[in-house]
Write an enzyme that holds these catalytic residues in place. Sequence first.
Site, PDB file in Angstrom:
ATOM      1  N   GLY A  45     -18.250  41.838 -14.120  1.00 28.22           N
ATOM      2  CA  GLY A  45     -18.302  40.747 -15.080  1.00 28.22           C
ATOM      3  C   GLY A  45     -18.154  39.391 -14.410  1.00 28.22           C
ATOM      4  O   GLY A  45     -18.235  39.257 -13.191  1.00 28.22           O
ATOM      5  N   LEU A  65     -13.521  47.405 -14.055  1.00 25.12           N
ATOM      6  CA  LEU A  65     -14.475  48.441 -14.432  1.00 25.12           C
ATOM      7  C   LEU A  65     -15.917  48.001 -14.245  1.00 25.12           C
ATOM      8  O   LEU A  65     -16.794  48.832 -14.042  1.00 25.12           O
ATOM      9  CB  LEU A  65     -14.249  48.892 -15.874  1.00 25.12           C
ATOM     10  CG  LEU A  65     -13.068  49.826 -16.066  1.00 25.12           C
ATOM     11  CD1 LEU A  65     -12.922  50.214 -17.538  1.00 25.12           C
ATOM     12  CD2 LEU A  65     -13.194  51.072 -15.204  1.00 25.12           C
ATOM     13  N   HIS A  81     -15.631  37.419 -13.792  1.00 23.90           N
ATOM     14  CA  HIS A  81     -14.597  37.222 -12.766  1.00 23.90           C
ATOM     15  C   HIS A  81     -15.069  37.736 -11.412  1.00 23.90           C
ATOM     16  O   HIS A  81     -14.816  37.107 -10.386  1.00 23.90           O
ATOM     17  CB  HIS A  81     -13.302  37.924 -13.163  1.00 23.90           C
ATOM     18  CG  HIS A  81     -12.585  37.270 -14.293  1.00 23.90           C
ATOM     19  ND1 HIS A  81     -12.384  35.909 -14.374  1.00 23.90           N
ATOM     20  CD2 HIS A  81     -12.003  37.800 -15.393  1.00 23.90           C
ATOM     21  CE1 HIS A  81     -11.710  35.621 -15.472  1.00 23.90           C
ATOM     22  NE2 HIS A  81     -11.477  36.753 -16.118  1.00 23.90           N
ATOM     23  N   HIS A  88      -7.022  41.620 -12.228  1.00 18.70           N
ATOM     24  CA  HIS A  88      -7.038  40.431 -13.068  1.00 18.70           C
ATOM     25  C   HIS A  88      -5.694  39.728 -13.163  1.00 18.70           C
ATOM     26  O   HIS A  88      -5.570  38.547 -12.872  1.00 18.70           O
ATOM     27  CB  HIS A  88      -7.541  40.771 -14.474  1.00 18.70           C
ATOM     28  CG  HIS A  88      -7.747  39.560 -15.327  1.00 18.70           C
ATOM     29  ND1 HIS A  88      -6.728  38.956 -16.015  1.00 18.70           N
ATOM     30  CD2 HIS A  88      -8.857  38.832 -15.569  1.00 18.70           C
ATOM     31  CE1 HIS A  88      -7.199  37.901 -16.665  1.00 18.70           C
ATOM     32  NE2 HIS A  88      -8.503  37.810 -16.409  1.00 18.70           N
TER      33      HIS A  88
END
Length: 126
Positions: free
Chosen positions: A76, A73, A78, A12
Site C-alpha cells: 500500500g 500484508l 506506506h 506500521h
Amino acid sequence: MHGKPDVVLFAHGSRDPRWAEPFERLRDKLIAQRPDAGVRLAFLELMTPNLADAVADLVSQGSNNITVVPVFLGQGGHVRRDLPVLVDACRAAHPGVELQVSAAVGEDDTVLDALARYCASELDKR
C-alpha cells in the site's frame, strides 16, 4: 560489499503498545532461526525505534548489508510512498551500507498459504 546479513522488520506502529507484541515475537523467532544475523524491529509512526534509528543501530554494530522487510500484508501507500523516502534517507546517512528492501511479507505466497491454513483451521473449530 557484503557483510553478515542483517534485517530490519518494518511495521506500521500504533498508540497501543500491545499492538507491537506479535512483531516482537516475530523478531524473536527470527533471531532464534538466524543467530548470525542482526535483527531489529522498526516502526513507521507512533512507536520507536523508527527506521533511521534501527539502521543506525545496526551500522554502529558493524553492519554493512541490511535488508528491510516490510511486515505489511500488501504494497500500500506506506510501502510504496513512505518507505522509499525513509530508505533513501538511510542510504544518504550511511553511504557505505548496502540497503535492500524486500516486498511486503503479505505479497509472498508462503505467507499467504500460512494465513489460509490458519483461517481454514478456524473454520474447522466450528
